[in-house]
Design an enzyme around this catalytic site. Sequence first.
Site, mmCIF file in Angstrom:
data_model
loop_
_atom_site.group_PDB
_atom_site.id
_atom_site.type_symbol
_atom_site.label_atom_id
_atom_site.label_comp_id
_atom_site.label_asym_id
_atom_site.label_seq_id
_atom_site.Cartn_x
_atom_site.Cartn_y
_atom_site.Cartn_z
ATOM 1 N N GLY A 23 0.787 -1.226 0.000
ATOM 2 C CA GLY A 23 0.000 0.000 0.000
ATOM 3 C C GLY A 23 0.817 1.272 0.000
ATOM 4 O O GLY A 23 0.271 2.369 -0.144
ATOM 5 N N GLY A 24 2.145 1.155 0.144
ATOM 6 C CA GLY A 24 3.006 2.328 0.199
ATOM 7 C C GLY A 24 3.447 2.795 -1.169
ATOM 8 O O GLY A 24 3.148 2.186 -2.195
ATOM 9 N N MET A 56 6.497 2.898 -2.561
ATOM 10 C CA MET A 56 7.370 1.955 -3.251
ATOM 11 C C MET A 56 6.616 0.683 -3.603
ATOM 12 O O MET A 56 6.835 0.088 -4.658
ATOM 13 C CB MET A 56 8.592 1.634 -2.381
ATOM 14 C CG MET A 56 9.690 0.907 -3.125
ATOM 15 S SD MET A 56 10.365 1.910 -4.480
ATOM 16 C CE MET A 56 11.213 0.643 -5.419
ATOM 17 N N GLY A 85 14.888 -4.404 0.035
ATOM 18 C CA GLY A 85 15.481 -3.114 -0.284
ATOM 19 C C GLY A 85 15.350 -2.129 0.857
ATOM 20 O O GLY A 85 15.591 -0.932 0.686
ATOM 21 N N THR A 86 14.997 -2.610 2.036
ATOM 22 C CA THR A 86 14.787 -1.762 3.206
ATOM 23 C C THR A 86 16.100 -1.138 3.670
ATOM 24 O O THR A 86 17.140 -1.796 3.691
ATOM 25 C CB THR A 86 14.181 -2.594 4.353
ATOM 26 O OG1 THR A 86 12.932 -3.133 3.905
ATOM 27 C CG2 THR A 86 13.962 -1.771 5.597
ATOM 28 N N THR A 87 16.042 0.141 4.064
ATOM 29 C CA THR A 87 17.224 0.834 4.570
ATOM 30 C C THR A 87 17.120 1.025 6.076
ATOM 31 O O THR A 87 16.079 0.777 6.679
ATOM 32 C CB THR A 87 17.392 2.209 3.894
ATOM 33 O OG1 THR A 87 16.308 3.061 4.287
ATOM 34 C CG2 THR A 87 17.381 2.079 2.390
ATOM 35 N N MET A 96 18.950 -0.530 -4.615
ATOM 36 C CA MET A 96 18.845 -1.493 -5.703
ATOM 37 C C MET A 96 19.336 -0.934 -7.040
ATOM 38 O O MET A 96 19.300 -1.628 -8.049
ATOM 39 C CB MET A 96 17.387 -1.942 -5.865
ATOM 40 C CG MET A 96 16.871 -2.789 -4.718
ATOM 41 S SD MET A 96 17.600 -4.442 -4.722
ATOM 42 C CE MET A 96 16.812 -5.126 -3.257
ATOM 43 N N HIS A 117 17.523 13.555 0.240
ATOM 44 C CA HIS A 117 16.305 12.769 0.024
ATOM 45 C C HIS A 117 15.064 13.607 0.342
ATOM 46 O O HIS A 117 15.163 14.672 0.947
ATOM 47 C CB HIS A 117 16.299 11.502 0.884
ATOM 48 C CG HIS A 117 17.109 10.387 0.317
ATOM 49 N ND1 HIS A 117 18.451 10.232 0.577
ATOM 50 C CD2 HIS A 117 16.773 9.370 -0.517
ATOM 51 C CE1 HIS A 117 18.905 9.162 -0.056
ATOM 52 N NE2 HIS A 117 17.907 8.620 -0.730
ATOM 53 N N LYS A 136 11.442 10.831 4.225
ATOM 54 C CA LYS A 136 12.353 9.727 4.537
ATOM 55 C C LYS A 136 12.629 9.695 6.032
ATOM 56 O O LYS A 136 12.920 10.728 6.647
ATOM 57 C CB LYS A 136 13.658 9.867 3.760
ATOM 58 C CG LYS A 136 14.593 8.670 3.934
ATOM 59 C CD LYS A 136 15.743 8.717 2.952
ATOM 60 C CE LYS A 136 16.702 7.563 3.133
ATOM 61 N NZ LYS A 136 16.046 6.248 2.954
#
Length: 261
Positions: free
Chosen positions: A11-12, A14, A93-95, A120, A150, A154
Amino acid sequence: MSINVIITGAGGRMGKTLQAIVRENADLNLAGLIVQDCELAECSRGCEVPIGCDLKEMLTKFPDAVVVDFTAPEASLGFAAIVAEMGAKHVIGTTGLNDEQRARLAGYAEKGTIFWSPNMSIGVNVLLRILPELTKALGPDYDVEVMEIHHKKKKDSPSGTAVRLGEALAEAKGWDYNDAACYHREGIIGERPKEEIGMQTLRGGDVVGVHTVYFMGPGERIEVTHQAHSRENFANGAMRAVRWVSAQKPGKLYSMLDIIK
């Protein structure tokens, strides 16, 4: 035969980008979407793809699927634990993962096929390969600094990509990153220490991601900048990882550098 893909955090921002990219590729099949409880009713409306809140239940239906996950550190670790339990495959791909969380992720990779890269982008990961060579070639007289920009939403700072760049630079210098990284300068701080990497952060607007590495030496300065123009860049990299990891086995925590090599 197409590769089944399950997207968490669907739902986000990304998550929606990942859905669009999967649908554009004939060799990939959007098998399922994982959302939070509060998003379930809204996201299910008019959706032709199976959607739910339970990844384990979804993997039971699609045991061959690759889970793609751009969420948050603890959420990703929870998903990784399920992937490990079921011997499934996971592209993350989580930071913002700290050292302890990375260690836990590596432990899950002993049982599940897990791929993690905080960025990525193919371009960023090529930089991670060549920047250490540049650092060594320039030698000890060049100070190194990292700046990242960013969007204002973020949550982690500095970005995971900036940290990875800083770690690569520190390793090339023979330093410990945790000792060398400087996140804040204010007041009368004295001369810049030789063994220091400044990690500067800017936030604002809708900037997808800009990372610049500075090499500042006697009489000259080198700037190496990577600019991400859209989230599709990261989504396309994730799909490249999906294709690659679908043929791998558990035993190590894979990264984009494994693909580039």
